[in-house]
Design a protein around this motif. Structure first.
Motif, PDB file in Angstrom:
ATOM      1  N   UNK A   1       0.860  -1.196   0.000  1.00  0.00           N
ATOM      2  CA  UNK A   1       0.000   0.000   0.000  1.00  0.00           C
ATOM      3  C   UNK A   1       0.885   1.231   0.000  1.00  0.00           C
ATOM      4  N   UNK A   2       0.508   2.210  -0.780  1.00  0.00           N
ATOM      5  CA  UNK A   2       1.195   3.502  -0.667  1.00  0.00           C
ATOM      6  C   UNK A   2       0.246   4.632  -1.014  1.00  0.00           C
ATOM      7  N   UNK A   3       0.473   5.769  -0.386  1.00  0.00           N
ATOM      8  CA  UNK A   3      -0.294   6.977  -0.726  1.00  0.00           C
ATOM      9  C   UNK A   3       0.379   7.626  -1.933  1.00  0.00           C
ATOM     10  N   UNK A   4      -0.171   8.730  -2.385  1.00  0.00           N
ATOM     11  CA  UNK A   4       0.542   9.496  -3.416  1.00  0.00           C
ATOM     12  C   UNK A   4       1.802  10.092  -2.788  1.00  0.00           C
ATOM     13  N   UNK A   5       2.682  10.590  -3.624  1.00  0.00           N
ATOM     14  CA  UNK A   5       3.920  11.176  -3.092  1.00  0.00           C
ATOM     15  C   UNK A   5       3.608  12.386  -2.219  1.00  0.00           C
ATOM     16  N   UNK A   6       2.625  13.168  -2.638  1.00  0.00           N
ATOM     17  CA  UNK A   6       2.206  14.322  -1.832  1.00  0.00           C
ATOM     18  C   UNK A   6       0.758  14.050  -1.406  1.00  0.00           C
ATOM     19  N   UNK A   7       0.572  13.361  -0.291  1.00  0.00           N
ATOM     20  CA  UNK A   7      -0.785  12.915   0.060  1.00  0.00           C
ATOM     21  C   UNK A   7      -1.677  14.051   0.545  1.00  0.00           C
TER      22      UNK A   7
ATOM     23  N   UNK B   1       9.016   7.888   3.329  1.00  0.00           N
ATOM     24  CA  UNK B   1      10.002   8.733   2.648  1.00  0.00           C
ATOM     25  C   UNK B   1       9.495  10.160   2.595  1.00  0.00           C
ATOM     26  N   UNK B   2      10.206  11.053   3.241  1.00  0.00           N
ATOM     27  CA  UNK B   2       9.757  12.446   3.175  1.00  0.00           C
ATOM     28  C   UNK B   2      10.938  13.353   2.934  1.00  0.00           C
TER      29      UNK B   2
ATOM     30  N   UNK C   1       7.626  15.722  -0.681  1.00  0.00           N
ATOM     31  CA  UNK C   1       7.090  14.354  -0.606  1.00  0.00           C
ATOM     32  C   UNK C   1       6.822  13.993   0.844  1.00  0.00           C
ATOM     33  N   UNK C   2       5.656  13.409   1.084  1.00  0.00           N
ATOM     34  CA  UNK C   2       5.325  12.852   2.407  1.00  0.00           C
ATOM     35  C   UNK C   2       4.603  11.517   2.187  1.00  0.00           C
ATOM     36  N   UNK C   3       5.198  10.684   1.373  1.00  0.00           N
ATOM     37  CA  UNK C   3       4.523   9.437   1.029  1.00  0.00           C
ATOM     38  C   UNK C   3       4.475   8.494   2.225  1.00  0.00           C
ATOM     39  N   UNK C   4       3.466   7.667   2.269  1.00  0.00           N
ATOM     40  CA  UNK C   4       3.370   6.617   3.285  1.00  0.00           C
ATOM     41  C   UNK C   4       3.249   5.272   2.587  1.00  0.00           C
ATOM     42  N   UNK C   5       4.045   4.323   3.053  1.00  0.00           N
ATOM     43  CA  UNK C   5       4.019   2.985   2.461  1.00  0.00           C
ATOM     44  C   UNK C   5       3.852   1.940   3.556  1.00  0.00           C
ATOM     45  N   UNK C   6       3.221   0.830   3.199  1.00  0.00           N
ATOM     46  CA  UNK C   6       3.085  -0.288   4.148  1.00  0.00           C
ATOM     47  C   UNK C   6       3.644  -1.546   3.477  1.00  0.00           C
TER      48      UNK C   6
ATOM     49  N   UNK D   1       6.247  23.646   4.377  1.00  0.00           N
ATOM     50  CA  UNK D   1       5.979  23.455   2.938  1.00  0.00           C
ATOM     51  C   UNK D   1       4.831  22.472   2.727  1.00  0.00           C
ATOM     52  N   UNK D   2       4.878  21.364   3.499  1.00  0.00           N
ATOM     53  CA  UNK D   2       3.825  20.360   3.321  1.00  0.00           C
ATOM     54  C   UNK D   2       2.478  20.886   3.823  1.00  0.00           C
ATOM     55  N   UNK D   3       2.535  21.595   4.941  1.00  0.00           N
ATOM     56  CA  UNK D   3       1.301  22.164   5.496  1.00  0.00           C
ATOM     57  C   UNK D   3       0.672  23.126   4.477  1.00  0.00           C
TER      58      UNK D   3
END
Lengths: 427, 181
Positions: A331-337, A362-363, A403-408, B70-72
Motif C-alpha cells: 500500500x502507498x499513498x501518493x507522493x504528496x498525500x 520517505x519524506x 514528498x510525504x509518502x506513506x508505504x506499508x 511546505x507540506x502544510x
C-alpha cells in the motif's frame, strides 16, 4: 615546501591535496570510510552503487574549495569590508573549509544512512543522534592531534573543536558561520558532489546539472528581511540552480526512495539491531559522548557487519538480505498525500495488522524555503539589484511539492493474502 | 522498526494558531519569524514541538520545521507568499481553522506558553528575532559570562552593532536566568 599530491577521481579528474590533508586522509579513522558504502544496500536495485564515503569526502573537499575560490575572487571587497576579512584570513578559512568538508562524513554508521536508525536518543534534543553528531565528536576525539598539532597548522591555528562546531552548527563558529552553507546548504558541496557521483556509479543521468555554470555564478547577497550576508547565485545561474534541485528530486524519487531500496534499509536496520544485541547486548550504538564510546562506534563498519552476517548472525532480516527476499510494499499513498489519504493510511495499517507490517515514510522537500533558500541576485534596473528566493522566479521549483509518502510493507509470504484483503476492502 | 506512521497534527495546529494569532500583531509573519518563535517556544517555554535546531545563516534553524511548513502549505493549511523587497509572509488559508481544530488538545495544553511567546516576541521582526534567538542558542549551548556571551554573539553576527546585541541581551536576561517551566 608544501608538496602537492593528486588523487584521480571519476568526477573531477584529479583532486589535489597537501601533506597535511594527506596525513588526515591516511588516519585510520578516515580510512574507515573506504569500508562504508555511500548508498548502503542500493546495489540490490542498482548494482553499480558500490562506491564509498571515502571518495565522496574527497569530492566534497574539492568542490567546496572551488566554490570558496569563486566567491572570494568575485567578492573579496565585500568580505573585507563587511565581514572583516584580510588576505591571510581568507587563506586561513579556505583551509578550514577544506578540512571541514573532508571530515564532514567521518561519523557515518555502517551502511551510511541505513545505520542511522540505530543511533541512541540525544538527551539534549530528545531525538536520535545524527551522523553529524558523531562526525563532530570523532573530529574532536580522534583527529585532534593531526589537526591541532600538525606542523602545517602553525600558520593557521585551526582546531579540531572549531571544525566540530562547524559540522554541527555550534555556537563557537564565529564569522565562519557564513561559509557553513558550502557544506550544509541547498547548493552545498555535499549535495553537489553526491548527485553527480551517485548518478555516475549507478549509471543514471538523473543527477546531472551544469556544475560549471553554477560555480561561475556563485556570489554574495544580503537577505532582504534580515540583511544578513549569505551565499547566493547570480541570475545567470538561475537555470543551473533549478537543474540541481530537479536533479535532487529525480535522484530521490528514482533512487534513494525506491520502494525496494527502502525495504533493504528496513532489513539492514533489523539485522544491525540483532548484531548489536548479540555482540554488545545493546539496542543502539553508544552515544558520541566519550572517547571510549567513539572507539566502540568506529569499530563498526561494513566489513565487520558483513563478517557477522556471514557467520549466520542477524536473524530473519539477515536472511532477507542474503537471499534477496525483502518485504513487499502493498500500500502507498501518493507522493504528496492529501489529509484524507493520510487518514486512510492509518485505516489500512489497522486492516493489515495481522501481517505485522512495517511502515515507511520517505519524506523530503526538494527545496527548503526560508533560511536555506537559494537566493538569486538579479538586475531590476541599471545599477540596481534585488535578491529573491529561487521559487519566486522559478515556476519549476515552485511547483515541486515536498514528498510525504506513506508505504506499508508485509513479508513476501504474506504479500498475496494482504493484497487480496485490501482488494476486498476496496483499497 | 516503525510500525506506526508519524503524525504531525500538533505541529500543523501550532502553525495554524500562529498564522491566526499573529495577524495584525507581527510586522511580518514569515518563515524566519516562524522558525524563531517555535525555537523560543521550545527553548525557553519548554513546549515539546519536537524540532531539532542548528545554528544557520540567521540564527537557530530547523530544516524539519521548514519542510513541515511546505507540506502544510500544500494541504492549504496556510499560504506562503514572497513580498518583493520584504520577504516571506505566512497567511491564513482555506483550511487554517480546520487544522487548528485538529490539534486543539495540544493548543489547549500549551495555551499560556503560546500566549506568552506571542505577547513577548510576536511584535518583533525577523531581524530582531534572529538576534534574540541566537543569544538564546549561544546561552543554551554554553552559559558564559555576560561579556563573553556578547563577544561570541558578535563573532557569529557581525552585522549587528554592539549596542543592538547588548540591548537584546538585557531584554532577554530574565529568560536566560529563569526559564519558564
Amino acid at each position: 615546501m608544501n608538496k602537492k599530491y593528486e588523487i584521480r577521481d571519476p568526477i573531477y579528474g584529479f583532486i589535489e591535496l597537501d601533506r597535511w590533508e594527506r596525513d588526515i586522509i591516511n588516519h585510520p579513522v578516515f580510512q574507515r570510510l573506504r569500508r562504508i558504502k555511500q548508498l548502503a544496500w542500493t546495489d540490490m536495485v542498482y548494482p553499480g552503487a558500490v562506491h564509498t564515503r571515502f571518495e565522496h569526502s574527497l569530492g566534497v573537499m574539492h568542490l567546496a574549495t572551488l566554490m570558496y575560490e569563486k566567491i572570494v575572487s568575485k567578492k573579496r571587497g565585500y568580505l573585507e569590508s563587511r565581514l572583516g576579512y584580510n588576505g591571510s584570513g581568507l587563506e586561513n578559512d579556505k583551509k578550514f573549509v577544506r578540512l571541514a568538508a573532508l571530515l564532514h562524513d567521518v561519523g557515518h554508521a555502517p551502511f551510511s544512512h541505513a545505520g542511522e536508525g540505530l543511533m541512541g536518543k540525544n538527551p539534549g534534543t530528545d531525538k536520535p543522534y545524527k551522523h553529524e553528531n558523531y562526525s563532530a565528536a570523532i573530529v574532536e576525539y580522534k583527529f585532534k592531534e593531526v589537526i591541532d598539532e600538525h606542523p602545517y597548522n602553525q600558520n593557521y591555528h585551526i582546531t579540531a573543536k572549531q571544525i566540530s562546531d562547524f559540522l554541527v552548527g555550534g555556537a563557537g563558529l564565529g564569522r565562519r558561520l557564513f561559509w557553513r552553507s558550502l557544506v550544509a546548504g541547498q547548493i552545498d558541496a555535499d549535495r553537489a558532489d553526491y548527485l553527480l557521483r551517485d548518478a555516475y556509479h549507478i549509471g543514471t543521468n538523473y543527477g546531472s546539472y551544469d556544475l560549471k555554470r553554477l560555480l561561475v555564478t556563485l556570489t554574495i547577497a544580503e537577505h532582504p528581511e534580515t540583511r544578513a550576508p549569505m551565499i547566493a547565485v547570480e541570475e545567470g545561474g538561475l537555470h543551473a540552480a533549478e537543474a540541481l534541485i530537479i536533479a535532487r528530486y529525480m535522484m530521490f524519487t528514482q533512487v534513494y526512495f525506491h520502494h525496494t531500496r527502502r525495504a533493504y534499509d528496513h532489513h539492514f536496520a533489523g539485522a544491525m539491531k540483532s548484531l548489536l544485541f548479540d555482540v554488545a547486548k545493546r539496542k543502539t550504538f553508544l552515544p558520541p559522548t566519550s572517547l571510549e564510546n567513539i572507539d566502540d562506534y568506529i569499530s563498526w563498519d561494513d566489513w565487520k557487519v558483513l563478517g557477522l552476517l556471514n557467520q549466520g548472525k542477524g536473524g530473519q532480516d539477515a536472511h532477507a538480505l542474503k537471499e534477496r527476499k525483502h518485504h513487499r510494499c502493498v500500500f502507498n499513498t501518493s507522493e504528496v498525500p492529501t489529509e484524507a489519504e493520510l487518514d486512510r493510511s492509518n485505516e489500512v495499517l489497522d486492516m493489515l495488522s495481522q501481517f505485522e507490517p512495517f511502515v515507511d515514510e520517505p519524506n523530503k522537500s526538494w527545496y527548503s524555503g526560508g533560511e536555506s533558500d537559494i537566493m538569486i541576485k538579479r538586475d531590476i534596473a541599471p545599477g540596481q539589484k534585488e535578491t529573491v528566493p529561487l521559487p519566486f522566479i522559478s515556476s519549476v521549483v515552485r511547483g515541486l511539492l515536498p514528498i510525504r509518502q506513506r508505504r506499508i510493507y508485509v513479508s513476501l509470504e504474506d504479500r498475496e493474502e494482504a493484497e487480496l484483503l485490501l482488494k476486498r476492502k476496496g483499497c | 522498526m516503525p510500525d506506526q506512521f508519524t503524525e504531525k497534527w500538533d505541529q500543523y495546529s501550532l502553525m495554524a494558531e500562529l498564522a491566526l494569532k499573529l495577524e495584525g500583531v507581527s510586522p511580518q509573519f514569515g518563515k524566519t519569524v516562524l522558525q524563531k518563535l517555535v525555537y523560543i517556544l521550545q527553548a525557553i517555554f519548554r513546549v515539546p514541538c519536537g524540532y531539532g535546531y542548528i545554528l544557520y545563516n540567521y540564527g537557530p534553524y530547523s530544516e524539519e520545521l521548514a519542510d513541515d511548513l511546505s507540506f502544510f502549505a500544500s494541504m492549504d493549511g496556510v499560504r506562503v507568499e514572497w513580498g518583493r523587497g520584504s520577504g516571506y509572509e505566512i497567511k491564513k488559508a482555506d483550511k487554517t481553522i480546520h487544522f487548528r481544530e485538529r490539534g486543539k488538545g495540544f493548543l489547549t495544553q500549551y495555551a499560556s506558553q503560546i500566549g506568552d511567546v506571542i505577547e513577548e516576541f510576536g511584535g518583533m521582526n525577523a531581524r530582531e528575532l534572529e538576534l534574540r534567538s541566537t543569544i538564546i542558542y549561544v546561552y543554551q549551548e554554553e552559559p558564559l559570562e555576560k561579556k563573553d556571551m556578547l563577544c561570541r554573539v558578535k563573532e557569529i553576527k557581525p552585522h549587528f552593532t554592539d549596542s543592538e546585541i547588548h540591548n537584546a541581551y538585557q531584554e532577554l536576561e530574565r529568560w536566560l536566568v529563569s526559564p519558564a517551566t
